[in-house]
Design a protein around this motif. Structure first.
Motif, mmCIF file in Angstrom:
data_model
loop_
_atom_site.group_PDB
_atom_site.id
_atom_site.type_symbol
_atom_site.label_atom_id
_atom_site.label_comp_id
_atom_site.label_asym_id
_atom_site.label_seq_id
_atom_site.Cartn_x
_atom_site.Cartn_y
_atom_site.Cartn_z
ATOM 1 N N THR A 1 0.813 -1.217 0.000
ATOM 2 C CA THR A 1 0.000 0.000 0.000
ATOM 3 C C THR A 1 0.848 1.270 0.000
ATOM 4 O O THR A 1 0.524 2.243 -0.683
ATOM 5 C CB THR A 1 -0.958 0.023 1.207
ATOM 6 N N MET A 2 1.966 1.260 0.745
ATOM 7 C CA MET A 2 2.779 2.476 0.873
ATOM 8 C C MET A 2 3.861 2.607 -0.202
ATOM 9 O O MET A 2 4.090 3.681 -0.736
ATOM 10 C CB MET A 2 3.423 2.530 2.260
ATOM 11 N N LEU A 3 4.516 1.491 -0.535
ATOM 12 C CA LEU A 3 5.615 1.547 -1.503
ATOM 13 C C LEU A 3 5.149 1.362 -2.942
ATOM 14 O O LEU A 3 5.702 1.960 -3.864
ATOM 15 C CB LEU A 3 6.666 0.481 -1.165
ATOM 16 N N PHE A 4 4.147 0.502 -3.137
ATOM 17 C CA PHE A 4 3.721 0.168 -4.498
ATOM 18 C C PHE A 4 2.346 0.742 -4.853
ATOM 19 O O PHE A 4 1.847 0.518 -5.950
ATOM 20 C CB PHE A 4 3.708 -1.356 -4.676
ATOM 21 N N HIS A 5 1.719 1.456 -3.896
ATOM 22 C CA HIS A 5 0.425 2.121 -4.115
ATOM 23 C C HIS A 5 -0.652 1.165 -4.620
ATOM 24 O O HIS A 5 -1.448 1.501 -5.497
ATOM 25 C CB HIS A 5 0.589 3.280 -5.100
ATOM 26 N N VAL A 6 -0.665 -0.035 -4.050
ATOM 27 C CA VAL A 6 -1.695 -1.031 -4.370
ATOM 28 C C VAL A 6 -2.860 -0.796 -3.418
ATOM 29 O O VAL A 6 -2.661 -0.516 -2.228
ATOM 30 C CB VAL A 6 -1.140 -2.462 -4.199
ATOM 31 N N ASN A 7 -4.099 -0.891 -3.915
ATOM 32 C CA ASN A 7 -5.250 -0.678 -3.024
ATOM 33 C C ASN A 7 -5.302 -1.777 -1.969
ATOM 34 O O ASN A 7 -4.772 -2.868 -2.148
ATOM 35 C CB ASN A 7 -6.562 -0.595 -3.825
ATOM 36 N N THR A 8 -5.985 -1.476 -0.869
ATOM 37 C CA THR A 8 -5.952 -2.346 0.307
ATOM 38 C C THR A 8 -6.471 -3.752 0.022
ATOM 39 O O THR A 8 -5.880 -4.742 0.460
ATOM 40 C CB THR A 8 -6.770 -1.730 1.463
ATOM 41 N N HIS A 9 -7.588 -3.857 -0.716
ATOM 42 C CA HIS A 9 -8.140 -5.182 -1.009
ATOM 43 C C HIS A 9 -7.152 -6.034 -1.806
ATOM 44 O O HIS A 9 -6.950 -7.219 -1.511
ATOM 45 C CB HIS A 9 -9.460 -5.048 -1.778
ATOM 46 N N ALA A 10 -6.534 -5.428 -2.816
ATOM 47 C CA ALA A 10 -5.553 -6.157 -3.622
ATOM 48 C C ALA A 10 -4.316 -6.484 -2.798
ATOM 49 O O ALA A 10 -3.689 -7.543 -2.984
ATOM 50 C CB ALA A 10 -5.164 -5.334 -4.849
ATOM 51 N N ALA A 11 -3.944 -5.589 -1.876
ATOM 52 C CA ALA A 11 -2.775 -5.829 -1.019
ATOM 53 C C ALA A 11 -3.016 -7.036 -0.112
ATOM 54 O O ALA A 11 -2.135 -7.889 0.065
ATOM 55 C CB ALA A 11 -2.474 -4.596 -0.171
#
Length: 261
Positions: free
Chosen positions: A34-44
């Motif tokens: 979420t913080m380094l790769f800016h992936v949304n929470t559900h996908a993370a």
């Protein structure tokens, strides 16, 4: 390429954590994605579960090679924990998120202190406890009933606290069933791989897995899990208990302090 390199590094850290304390890598993977790769929470979360399956299977296989996995108990606990998790999720909906995080932090802190206290006892303590367990539950049906009860309890607690399944399984195997730590970690990771797989399928169906990043994370997790479990199986019980208890105390303290602040 730099992003993929960092993904592998995160995967290595995840594999090492899983191999040492039998816990889910969600505490590392989700914040990193979420913080380094800016992936949304559900996908993370979905990607983290995908990595958990691979890391847990790698670690449990290495523990299994050293005779540190209880396959029968693991299967019964895994199946019964699924039912318990549904009850836990119902209870969790009645508790606010801040309270849950604080409770889990305090739980980890107390568990770490308890394990540290156990490790300060005589070297043969865990073996003697395992012998006592074997004497108390000599019959096969007694072992199955205990495993089912423990599994339901783990499921309820995991459902309440969310991503605490691996930690809860490990603590239950050590405190309730008196498993030696090496066997507890090996069995815990096997159970976690099964429960994580069912959740991964659910997230995959909804398209909430970043497969490319997941594969690079998994490469690192396999490497970290293999190296970590190799050394963990060589470390004596007391030393491993101190490592695990120190990790629990640090994590528990951090979670509790963050909520207070």
């Amino acid at each position: 390429m730099v992003s993929y390199f960092f993904a592998i590094v995160v995967g290595i850290i995840t594999g090492i954590i899983t191999s040492l304390i039998g816990a889910s890598g969600v505490m590392v993977v989700v914040p990193a994605l979420t913080m380094l790769f800016h992936v949304n929470t559900h996908a993370a979360i979905g990607t983290s579960l995908f990595v958990d399956v691979i890391a847990s299977l790698t670690v449990s296989y290495n523990y299994f090679k050293n005779g540190n996995v209880d396959l029968r108990a693991g299967a019964w606990i895994a199946v019964s924990s699924i039912a318990g998790a549904q009850l836990g999720a119902m209870f969790a909906s009645q508790i606010n998120e801040g309270s849950l995080s604080s409770l889990f932090g305090i739980f980890l802190l107390i568990s770490g202190i308890m394990m540290l206290s156990r490790s300060s006892k005589n070297e043969g303590g865990t073996e003697k406890e395992a012998e006592k367990r074997a004497l108390r539950f000599k019959k096969r049906w007694q072992q199955i009933v205990l495993a089912v009860i423990v599994g339901i309890g783990i499921g309820i607690i995991s459902g309440i606290f969310g991503a605490g399944g691996g930690v809860m399984i490990l603590l239950a195997l050590i405190i309730i069933m008196s498993y030696p730590l090496h066997k507890a970690i090996g069995t815990s990771t096997l159970i976690m791989s099964m429960t994580a797989l069912s959740s991964t399928i659910g997230y995959a169906v909804r398209g909430n897995i970043n497969l490319i990043l997941g594969c690079f994370l998994a490469i690192g997790a396999v490497a970290g899990g293999t190296v970590g479990s190799f050394y963990a199986n060589k470390v004596n019980e007391k030393t491993l208990q101190k490592i695990v208890s120190a990790v629990f105390i640090c994590l528990g303290g951090m979670m509790t302090l963050l909520e207070v602040i």
